[in-house]
Scaffold this active site. Sequence first.
Site, PDB file in Angstrom:
ATOM      1  N   SER A   1     -23.568   4.196 -25.271  1.00  0.00           N
ATOM      2  CA  SER A   1     -23.954   5.212 -24.299  1.00  0.00           C
ATOM      3  C   SER A   1     -22.714   5.724 -23.593  1.00  0.00           C
ATOM      4  O   SER A   1     -21.635   5.156 -23.700  1.00  0.00           O
ATOM      5  CB  SER A   1     -24.946   4.626 -23.289  1.00  0.00           C
ATOM      6  N   LYS A   2     -22.919   6.803 -22.851  1.00  0.00           N
ATOM      7  CA  LYS A   2     -21.807   7.436 -22.159  1.00  0.00           C
ATOM      8  C   LYS A   2     -21.182   6.528 -21.119  1.00  0.00           C
ATOM      9  O   LYS A   2     -20.088   6.773 -20.649  1.00  0.00           O
ATOM     10  CB  LYS A   2     -22.280   8.731 -21.480  1.00  0.00           C
TER      11      LYS A   2
END
Length: 441
Positions: free
Chosen positions: A213-214
């Site tokens: 994920s970011k």
Amino acid sequence: MNSNVRVRFAPSPTGYLHVGGARTALFNWLYARHTGGTFILRIEDTDKARNTAEATQAIYDGLKWLGLGWDEGPFKGGDCGPYFQSEREEIYLRYFNQLKDAGHLYEHGGAWRFRSPREMVALDDLVCGHIEFDLTNPETHPDITIRRPDGGWIFHFVNVVDDIEMGMTHVIRGEDHLSNTPKHIELYKALGAKPPQFAHIPLILNRDGSKMSKRDQGAAIGGYMELGYAPEAVVNYLCLLGWSPKDNREIIDIKEIIELFDLPKINHSNAAFDLDKCNWMNTQYLLHMSPERFFELSLPFIQKAGIPYGTEAALKPVLAIIQEKTKLLSEVPDRISFFFTEDYAFEEEAVEKALKVPGALEKLTILADRYEASEAWTAESVEATLKATAAEMGWKNKELIHPTRIAVSGRSVGPSLYHMMEVLGKERTVARLRKTAEKFA
Ligand code: GLU
């Protein structure tokens, strides 16, 4: 060479450029360069509430840093502009009316929906192979909205319209879009357009198998820029997230990757992100790059830190001797600072251990005398003089080496001592030895 190839990176500027997006851009760029085609940057900024100018800037900065120059797009122009979806309203209206007039749309709660033909949709994906999607059931595959009640456009529609209008031959994007693709193919058909060839590239997972994920460590490209990775190392690492030369090589020059890269060679299985490996690769690149390149990459960090290095001619030999042990370019200012000031700090612990021991300061004075009297001043001669002095006086080499290192740099670790003194020069070395002997007397 197929110069008809047209591919694009189509980011939505809603966050930072992250590893997944950069890898998608890279694979598109590689394919364009491999085929002699055109790489287009299109900013998908229809979501006004979530787009930010900073995020758009981060995309430009990240792509430039990675060396992924685009042939058409913002700043570059091109025949298919504008390259911001927010500026393509007329085009979307035209296509919207075309669909509406042909009876493909219906209104629902103020929004416009596309009426699915409710068929099986076949996809021959260049990476994932032949897939058949059953869109016959409206329960599992409801009709998609293409326009919001406020007139705003939905991703699926504008994405397809732009890929048609911009003449894309291939759509290379993350596998997270695979489930959107049958809906997109329906839109192409309804618009009487031939769909491009699709290549859905594998997801990037963390080592524990979770989807990257970011927020994961190492996710933001800006982080690599700030910490001072070599961009060529990051590019090389990103290339291996879903592609490999199939001969176990990992460090490969980008020119060769361009030659070897092809869409059917992309792995179908998920790619595992491994920051340790990226770090290892970065140290390899920093170690083996030319001194000129190391200088070029280090300079912005040195300037930003305000190190008073004087001239490039004074800086280069210093960088040459610290290159070897540098792991990140952001470390460079600290590693070189003592070369450029006579007011360098002394590590307390090192002073206790190496200088505040009986005889240490006298040793420094004796070595300073010897150095002062010596003619030659090279790393070799400096080493020879030090060892000859130790031998003559009946000291162990290390009894002289440790205090000398602390005296000339203030630190217990650093570059090779003899090279350090060579670069400092005779005068400054002698002065530092004497000054240290006085300071701690
Ligand atoms: N704006 C979309 C995204 O960032 C583009 C998807 C595509 O490449 O078609 O995910």
